[in-house]
Design a protein around this motif. Structure first.
Motif, PDB file in Angstrom:
ATOM      1  N   MET A   1       0.655  -1.135   0.141  1.00 22.53           N
ATOM      2  CA  MET A   1      -0.027   0.376  -0.489  1.00 22.53           C
ATOM      3  C   MET A   1       0.548   1.279  -0.409  1.00 22.53           C
ATOM      4  SD  MET A   1      -3.499  -0.883   1.954  1.00 22.53           S
ATOM      5  CE  MET A   1      -2.808  -0.607   3.742  1.00 22.53           C
ATOM      6  N   THR A   2       0.508   2.370  -0.297  1.00 17.61           N
ATOM      7  CA  THR A   2       1.144   3.392  -0.650  1.00 17.61           C
ATOM      8  C   THR A   2       0.399   4.513   1.007  1.00 17.61           C
ATOM      9  OG1 THR A   2      -0.387   4.956  -1.992  1.00 17.61           O
ATOM     10  CG2 THR A   2       2.262   3.461  -3.452  1.00 17.61           C
ATOM     11  N   GLU A   3       1.363   5.057   1.267  1.00 18.44           N
ATOM     12  CA  GLU A   3       0.558   5.868   2.294  1.00 18.44           C
ATOM     13  C   GLU A   3       0.553   7.506   1.416  1.00 18.44           C
ATOM     14  OE1 GLU A   3       3.705   8.117   5.350  1.00 18.44           O
ATOM     15  OE2 GLU A   3       4.258   5.916   5.113  1.00 18.44           O
ATOM     16  N   ALA A   4      -0.820   7.673   1.811  1.00 12.92           N
ATOM     17  CA  ALA A   4      -0.792   8.986   1.359  1.00 12.92           C
ATOM     18  C   ALA A   4      -0.533  10.173   1.815  1.00 12.92           C
ATOM     19  CB  ALA A   4      -2.715   8.989   1.959  1.00 12.92           C
ATOM     20  N   VAL A   5      -0.284  11.027   0.358  1.00 19.37           N
ATOM     21  CA  VAL A   5       0.746  12.394   0.902  1.00 19.37           C
ATOM     22  C   VAL A   5       0.165  12.903   1.319  1.00 19.37           C
ATOM     23  CG1 VAL A   5       2.554  13.695  -0.598  1.00 19.37           C
ATOM     24  CG2 VAL A   5       2.126  10.976  -1.325  1.00 19.37           C
ATOM     25  N   LYS A   6       0.286  14.137   2.232  1.00 18.75           N
ATOM     26  CA  LYS A   6      -0.641  15.873   2.890  1.00 18.75           C
ATOM     27  C   LYS A   6      -0.443  16.534   2.263  1.00 18.75           C
ATOM     28  CE  LYS A   6      -1.113  18.264   6.526  1.00 18.75           C
ATOM     29  NZ  LYS A   6      -0.744  18.934   7.585  1.00 18.75           N
ATOM     30  N   THR A   7      -1.631  17.450   1.703  1.00 20.87           N
ATOM     31  CA  THR A   7      -1.467  17.935   0.800  1.00 20.87           C
ATOM     32  C   THR A   7      -1.150  19.444   1.386  1.00 20.87           C
ATOM     33  OG1 THR A   7      -3.894  17.505   0.261  1.00 20.87           O
ATOM     34  CG2 THR A   7      -3.298  19.577  -0.413  1.00 20.87           C
ATOM     35  N   PRO A   8       0.100  19.833   0.829  1.00 23.33           N
ATOM     36  CA  PRO A   8       0.922  20.794   1.373  1.00 23.33           C
ATOM     37  C   PRO A   8       0.119  22.579   1.116  1.00 23.33           C
ATOM     38  CG  PRO A   8       1.893  20.383  -1.209  1.00 23.33           C
ATOM     39  CD  PRO A   8       0.994  18.951  -0.609  1.00 23.33           C
ATOM     40  N   TRP A   9       0.378  23.087   1.561  1.00 24.37           N
ATOM     41  CA  TRP A   9      -0.575  24.464   1.759  1.00 24.37           C
ATOM     42  C   TRP A   9       0.043  25.596   0.803  1.00 24.37           C
ATOM     43  CZ3 TRP A   9       2.156  29.145   0.684  1.00 24.37           C
ATOM     44  CH2 TRP A   9       3.231  29.109   0.351  1.00 24.37           C
ATOM     45  N   HIS A  10       0.934  24.982  -0.097  1.00 24.50           N
ATOM     46  CA  HIS A  10       1.378  25.897  -1.380  1.00 24.50           C
ATOM     47  C   HIS A  10       0.283  25.415  -2.561  1.00 24.50           C
ATOM     48  CE1 HIS A  10       3.853  22.428  -2.606  1.00 24.50           C
ATOM     49  NE2 HIS A  10       4.407  23.040  -1.558  1.00 24.50           N
ATOM     50  N   ILE A  11      -0.417  23.975  -2.681  1.00 21.69           N
ATOM     51  CA  ILE A  11      -1.251  23.541  -3.496  1.00 21.69           C
ATOM     52  C   ILE A  11      -2.113  24.236  -3.405  1.00 21.69           C
ATOM     53  CG2 ILE A  11      -3.547  22.108  -4.068  1.00 21.69           C
ATOM     54  CD1 ILE A  11      -0.291  20.874  -5.058  1.00 21.69           C
ATOM     55  N   TRP A  12      -3.206  24.993  -2.969  1.00 18.95           N
ATOM     56  CA  TRP A  12      -3.677  25.919  -2.164  1.00 18.95           C
ATOM     57  C   TRP A  12      -3.193  26.994  -2.750  1.00 18.95           C
ATOM     58  CZ3 TRP A  12      -7.223  22.184  -2.597  1.00 18.95           C
ATOM     59  CH2 TRP A  12      -7.810  21.592  -1.347  1.00 18.95           C
ATOM     60  N   ALA A  13      -2.603  27.774  -2.511  1.00 20.75           N
ATOM     61  CA  ALA A  13      -2.402  29.103  -2.909  1.00 20.75           C
ATOM     62  C   ALA A  13      -2.396  29.243  -3.847  1.00 20.75           C
ATOM     63  CB  ALA A  13      -0.695  29.009  -1.875  1.00 20.75           C
ATOM     64  N   VAL A  14      -0.913  28.552  -4.825  1.00 21.31           N
ATOM     65  CA  VAL A  14      -0.841  28.226  -6.884  1.00 21.31           C
ATOM     66  C   VAL A  14      -1.829  27.900  -6.888  1.00 21.31           C
ATOM     67  CG1 VAL A  14       0.447  27.119  -8.072  1.00 21.31           C
ATOM     68  CG2 VAL A  14       1.737  27.764  -6.561  1.00 21.31           C
ATOM     69  N   GLY A  15      -2.384  27.032  -6.803  1.00 24.71           N
ATOM     70  CA  GLY A  15      -4.528  26.684  -7.370  1.00 24.71           C
ATOM     71  C   GLY A  15      -5.552  27.915  -7.162  1.00 24.71           C
ATOM     72  N   VAL A  16      -5.523  28.500  -6.380  1.00 20.64           N
ATOM     73  CA  VAL A  16      -6.139  29.494  -5.987  1.00 20.64           C
ATOM     74  C   VAL A  16      -5.851  31.170  -6.549  1.00 20.64           C
ATOM     75  CG1 VAL A  16      -7.340  31.070  -4.053  1.00 20.64           C
ATOM     76  CG2 VAL A  16      -7.825  28.894  -4.033  1.00 20.64           C
ATOM     77  N   VAL A  17      -4.652  31.257  -6.356  1.00 20.68           N
ATOM     78  CA  VAL A  17      -3.859  32.613  -6.945  1.00 20.68           C
ATOM     79  C   VAL A  17      -4.193  31.855  -9.311  1.00 20.68           C
ATOM     80  CG1 VAL A  17      -2.455  33.612  -7.573  1.00 20.68           C
ATOM     81  CG2 VAL A  17      -2.997  33.307  -5.796  1.00 20.68           C
ATOM     82  N   SER A  18      -3.773  30.731  -9.099  1.00 23.47           N
ATOM     83  CA  SER A  18      -3.638  30.570 -10.660  1.00 23.47           C
ATOM     84  C   SER A  18      -4.965  30.468 -11.114  1.00 23.47           C
ATOM     85  CB  SER A  18      -2.861  29.367 -10.600  1.00 23.47           C
ATOM     86  OG  SER A  18      -3.990  28.108 -10.322  1.00 23.47           O
ATOM     87  N   LEU A  19      -6.417  30.124 -10.595  1.00 22.54           N
ATOM     88  CA  LEU A  19      -7.829  30.135 -11.082  1.00 22.54           C
ATOM     89  C   LEU A  19      -8.031  31.255 -11.306  1.00 22.54           C
ATOM     90  CD1 LEU A  19     -10.166  28.697 -11.787  1.00 22.54           C
ATOM     91  CD2 LEU A  19     -10.182  28.718  -9.418  1.00 22.54           C
ATOM     92  N   LEU A  20      -7.909  32.511 -10.209  1.00 25.85           N
ATOM     93  CA  LEU A  20      -8.135  34.047 -10.645  1.00 25.85           C
ATOM     94  C   LEU A  20      -7.519  34.586 -11.834  1.00 25.85           C
ATOM     95  CD1 LEU A  20      -7.734  35.099  -6.240  1.00 25.85           C
ATOM     96  CD2 LEU A  20      -9.966  34.984  -8.075  1.00 25.85           C
ATOM     97  N   TRP A  21      -5.931  33.847 -11.234  1.00 24.51           N
ATOM     98  CA  TRP A  21      -5.221  35.029 -13.138  1.00 24.51           C
ATOM     99  C   TRP A  21      -6.167  34.356 -14.042  1.00 24.51           C
ATOM    100  CZ3 TRP A  21      -1.372  37.454 -15.154  1.00 24.51           C
ATOM    101  CH2 TRP A  21      -0.811  37.331 -16.087  1.00 24.51           C
ATOM    102  N   ASN A  22      -6.051  32.924 -14.568  1.00 23.15           N
ATOM    103  CA  ASN A  22      -7.137  32.339 -15.468  1.00 23.15           C
ATOM    104  C   ASN A  22      -7.812  32.390 -15.521  1.00 23.15           C
ATOM    105  OD1 ASN A  22      -4.134  31.143 -16.364  1.00 23.15           O
ATOM    106  ND2 ASN A  22      -4.452  29.744 -14.931  1.00 23.15           N
ATOM    107  N   ALA A  23      -8.983  33.467 -14.529  1.00 23.84           N
ATOM    108  CA  ALA A  23     -10.466  33.315 -15.337  1.00 23.84           C
ATOM    109  C   ALA A  23     -10.600  34.740 -15.962  1.00 23.84           C
ATOM    110  CB  ALA A  23     -11.113  33.538 -13.710  1.00 23.84           C
ATOM    111  N   ILE A  24      -9.271  35.844 -15.363  1.00 28.25           N
ATOM    112  CA  ILE A  24      -9.343  36.961 -16.463  1.00 28.25           C
ATOM    113  C   ILE A  24      -9.391  36.782 -17.763  1.00 28.25           C
ATOM    114  CG2 ILE A  24      -7.469  39.108 -16.609  1.00 28.25           C
ATOM    115  CD1 ILE A  24      -6.669  38.772 -13.304  1.00 28.25           C
ATOM    116  N   GLY A  25      -8.264  35.627 -17.487  1.00 28.58           N
ATOM    117  CA  GLY A  25      -8.078  35.111 -19.314  1.00 28.58           C
ATOM    118  C   GLY A  25      -9.463  34.578 -19.823  1.00 28.58           C
ATOM    119  N   ALA A  26     -10.267  33.964 -18.727  1.00 32.98           N
ATOM    120  CA  ALA A  26     -11.251  33.843 -19.635  1.00 32.98           C
ATOM    121  C   ALA A  26     -12.154  34.420 -19.588  1.00 32.98           C
ATOM    122  CB  ALA A  26     -12.044  32.361 -18.267  1.00 32.98           C
TER     123      ALA A  26
END
Length: 145
Positions: A1-26
């Motif tokens: 079995m593989t051990e679950a990798v904890k979600t690092p905080w930066h995934i949320w930061a990069v995901g949200v900021v990039s979504l806002l950035w890309n929403a402008i383009g959309a």
């Protein structure tokens, strides 16, 4: 079995900021393609004609560039490894769009808009390449499933 990798905080930061950035383009893509009068009023008639004159293949490139990037940001937020593919598709779409604008119609682009498109497109390239590399690294680290 593989051990679950904890979600690092930066995934949320990069995901949200990039979504806002890309929403402008959309938003820009949608308003331009719908020829929204209020949005397009900030452009001259010649500038509007330039946007409306894109051939189908350049519009497809623009669409893939914009919407695959939005999808990539959403996939980052749900920790999907498919974010890498979405950002790769977005890079391909950006390349097609740039081929039309800078490769085939650079004179028109510079005459109508000055140097702004060159500078802003360079920023888009840097951000998109960074998102692609970030997603690849997170997938390799097992953060994206």
């Amino acid at each position: 079995m593989t051990e679950a990798v904890k979600t690092p905080w930066h995934i949320w930061a990069v995901g949200v900021v990039s979504l806002l950035w890309n929403a402008i383009g959309a938003f820009d893509y949608t308003m331009t393609k719908l020829q929204n009068a209020d949005y397009m009023a900030s452009f001259t008639a010649d500038q509007q004609a330039y946007f409306y004159g894109f051939p189908v293949w350049a519009n497809i490139g623009w669409a893939f560039g914009v919407w695959a990037s939005v999808l990539g940001s959403l996939l980052l937020l749900i920790r999907s490894r498919h974010a890498v593919t979405a950002f790769a598709i977005s890079l391909a779409g950006l390349a097609v769009s740039c081929l039309y604008q800078f490769g085939l119609h650079y004179g028109d682009l510079q005459r109508l808009f000055g140097t702004f498109p060159m500078i802003f497109t360079a920023i888009i390239w840097v951000v998109l390449i960074a998102l692609f590399v970030y997603a690849r690294r997170q997938a390799a680290a097992g953060v994206l499933r």
